[in-house]
Design a protein around this motif. Sequence first.
Motif, mmCIF file in Angstrom:
data_model
loop_
_atom_site.group_PDB
_atom_site.id
_atom_site.type_symbol
_atom_site.label_atom_id
_atom_site.label_comp_id
_atom_site.label_asym_id
_atom_site.label_seq_id
_atom_site.Cartn_x
_atom_site.Cartn_y
_atom_site.Cartn_z
ATOM 1 N N UNK A 1 7.270 15.330 -14.580
ATOM 2 C CA UNK A 1 6.277 15.502 -13.609
ATOM 3 C C UNK A 1 5.336 14.534 -13.504
ATOM 4 N N UNK A 2 5.585 13.119 -13.327
ATOM 5 C CA UNK A 2 4.423 12.249 -13.394
ATOM 6 C C UNK A 2 4.161 11.788 -11.549
ATOM 7 N N UNK A 3 2.963 12.032 -11.260
ATOM 8 C CA UNK A 3 2.219 11.795 -9.974
ATOM 9 C C UNK A 3 2.271 10.509 -9.713
ATOM 10 N N UNK A 4 2.928 9.755 -8.883
ATOM 11 C CA UNK A 4 2.615 8.605 -8.212
ATOM 12 C C UNK A 4 1.734 8.602 -7.259
ATOM 13 N N UNK A 5 0.586 7.757 -7.030
ATOM 14 C CA UNK A 5 -0.224 7.614 -5.811
ATOM 15 C C UNK A 5 -0.104 6.235 -5.495
ATOM 16 N N UNK B 1 4.781 10.690 -4.540
ATOM 17 C CA UNK B 1 5.991 11.000 -5.337
ATOM 18 C C UNK B 1 5.781 11.546 -6.718
ATOM 19 N N UNK B 2 6.286 12.650 -6.983
ATOM 20 C CA UNK B 2 6.294 12.930 -8.291
ATOM 21 C C UNK B 2 7.752 13.150 -8.813
ATOM 22 N N UNK B 3 7.832 12.483 -10.089
ATOM 23 C CA UNK B 3 9.106 12.269 -10.840
ATOM 24 C C UNK B 3 9.121 12.536 -12.197
ATOM 25 N N UNK B 4 10.255 12.793 -12.731
ATOM 26 C CA UNK B 4 10.588 13.201 -14.132
ATOM 27 C C UNK B 4 10.925 11.438 -14.757
ATOM 28 N N UNK B 5 10.606 11.335 -15.644
ATOM 29 C CA UNK B 5 11.246 9.944 -16.537
ATOM 30 C C UNK B 5 11.832 10.379 -17.835
ATOM 31 N N UNK B 6 12.896 9.654 -18.076
ATOM 32 C CA UNK B 6 13.494 9.823 -19.440
ATOM 33 C C UNK B 6 13.732 8.180 -20.133
ATOM 34 N N UNK B 7 13.268 8.130 -21.428
ATOM 35 C CA UNK B 7 13.500 6.854 -22.292
ATOM 36 C C UNK B 7 14.788 7.133 -22.957
ATOM 37 N N UNK B 8 15.613 6.100 -22.541
ATOM 38 C CA UNK B 8 17.076 5.765 -23.216
ATOM 39 C C UNK B 8 17.447 5.002 -24.047
ATOM 40 N N UNK C 1 -0.628 2.652 -3.967
ATOM 41 C CA UNK C 1 -1.623 1.680 -4.440
ATOM 42 C C UNK C 1 -2.392 1.985 -5.991
ATOM 43 N N UNK C 2 -1.677 2.818 -6.569
ATOM 44 C CA UNK C 2 -2.228 3.227 -8.016
ATOM 45 C C UNK C 2 -1.084 2.926 -8.870
ATOM 46 N N UNK C 3 -1.198 3.227 -10.123
ATOM 47 C CA UNK C 3 -0.195 2.887 -11.355
ATOM 48 C C UNK C 3 -0.161 3.905 -12.408
ATOM 49 N N UNK C 4 0.968 4.006 -13.192
ATOM 50 C CA UNK C 4 0.758 4.731 -14.299
ATOM 51 C C UNK C 4 1.480 3.762 -15.442
ATOM 52 N N UNK C 5 0.787 4.094 -16.686
ATOM 53 C CA UNK C 5 1.373 3.327 -17.745
ATOM 54 C C UNK C 5 2.367 4.336 -18.424
ATOM 55 N N UNK C 6 3.339 4.021 -19.029
ATOM 56 C CA UNK C 6 4.308 4.848 -19.690
ATOM 57 C C UNK C 6 4.476 4.059 -21.090
ATOM 58 N N UNK C 7 4.294 4.783 -22.107
ATOM 59 C CA UNK C 7 4.345 4.215 -23.568
ATOM 60 C C UNK C 7 5.530 4.883 -24.293
ATOM 61 N N UNK C 8 6.327 4.159 -24.865
ATOM 62 C CA UNK C 8 7.192 4.986 -25.941
ATOM 63 C C UNK C 8 6.648 4.549 -27.254
ATOM 64 N N UNK C 9 6.627 5.345 -28.313
ATOM 65 C CA UNK C 9 5.961 5.087 -29.787
ATOM 66 C C UNK C 9 7.054 5.833 -30.713
ATOM 67 N N UNK C 10 6.850 5.456 -31.817
ATOM 68 C CA UNK C 10 7.896 6.211 -33.002
ATOM 69 C C UNK C 10 8.689 5.158 -33.749
ATOM 70 N N UNK D 1 0.931 -1.056 -0.140
ATOM 71 C CA UNK D 1 0.119 -0.003 -0.067
ATOM 72 C C UNK D 1 0.830 1.496 0.203
ATOM 73 N N UNK D 2 1.998 1.173 0.140
ATOM 74 C CA UNK D 2 3.140 2.355 0.254
ATOM 75 C C UNK D 2 3.789 2.848 -1.056
ATOM 76 N N UNK D 3 3.275 1.754 -1.964
ATOM 77 C CA UNK D 3 4.014 1.823 -3.289
ATOM 78 C C UNK D 3 2.948 2.223 -4.468
ATOM 79 N N UNK D 4 3.694 2.821 -5.886
ATOM 80 C CA UNK D 4 2.916 2.843 -7.062
ATOM 81 C C UNK D 4 3.518 1.953 -8.151
#
Length: 212
Positions: free
Chosen positions: A181-185, A163-170, A187-196, A118-121
């Motif tokens: 500025x991705x907001x992490x909550x 937590x609020x974090x910046x992410x890079x795809x490398x 018991x929640x989650x965020x989907x990050x998608x690289x396209x191109x 419960x303390x993680x995203x």
Amino acid sequence: MTKNSSWLIALCTGLCGIYATAGLAQDGGLYEDVPDPSASFVRVVAAAPTNAVIDTKTFDQLDGGISGYVVVAKPGEIKLVTGVDDATVNVEAGKYYSYVVGADGTKTLVPEDITSNPAQAVISFFNLSDLPKVDLYVPAAKAVALPGVPMNGAANVALKAPLTLDFEVRDGDKVLATLPAVDLQRRGGVAIVLRGSAGNYTVAGSNSTLAN
């Protein structure tokens, strides 16, 4: 989990005091407060907007290429439709899945390693580009969160929240795209998608949710 990922999680514990704010101190609730823990949870993640059917739930258009998780009350064989193609897949009770549709038409059912802490995203990262592998990097921690995610593949990592974090795809040391500025909550989650393709890449993020 890789050594880098474990180190990143520990470091993010220390970063919470810097990046978290009172407005972010809330729970996402997705991965713990589910309506039926014995159900399966299935979503579509596509390289391009598409229509989809997951079990009996229809999506006329996935504008961001990502559906919410559909609650499958009777795990086992279910039908999935994306565009004009259909498939039958097997899903297990209490598990989360993403049905990944690549730009080249490759379709894969990916089981997700979801935490119940419960303390993680949960960060879910999808490489839907033409690159054979890429890394998800956190500049604040100077660390790779998810290394070597293959083309049309996905990976998960659990980070301390809120937590609020910046992410890079490398690609190695080369920064392909940034997501600030991705907001992490909790018991929640965020989907990050690289396209191109061919040197032109974009990355987008959206909250992981249950489908209405």
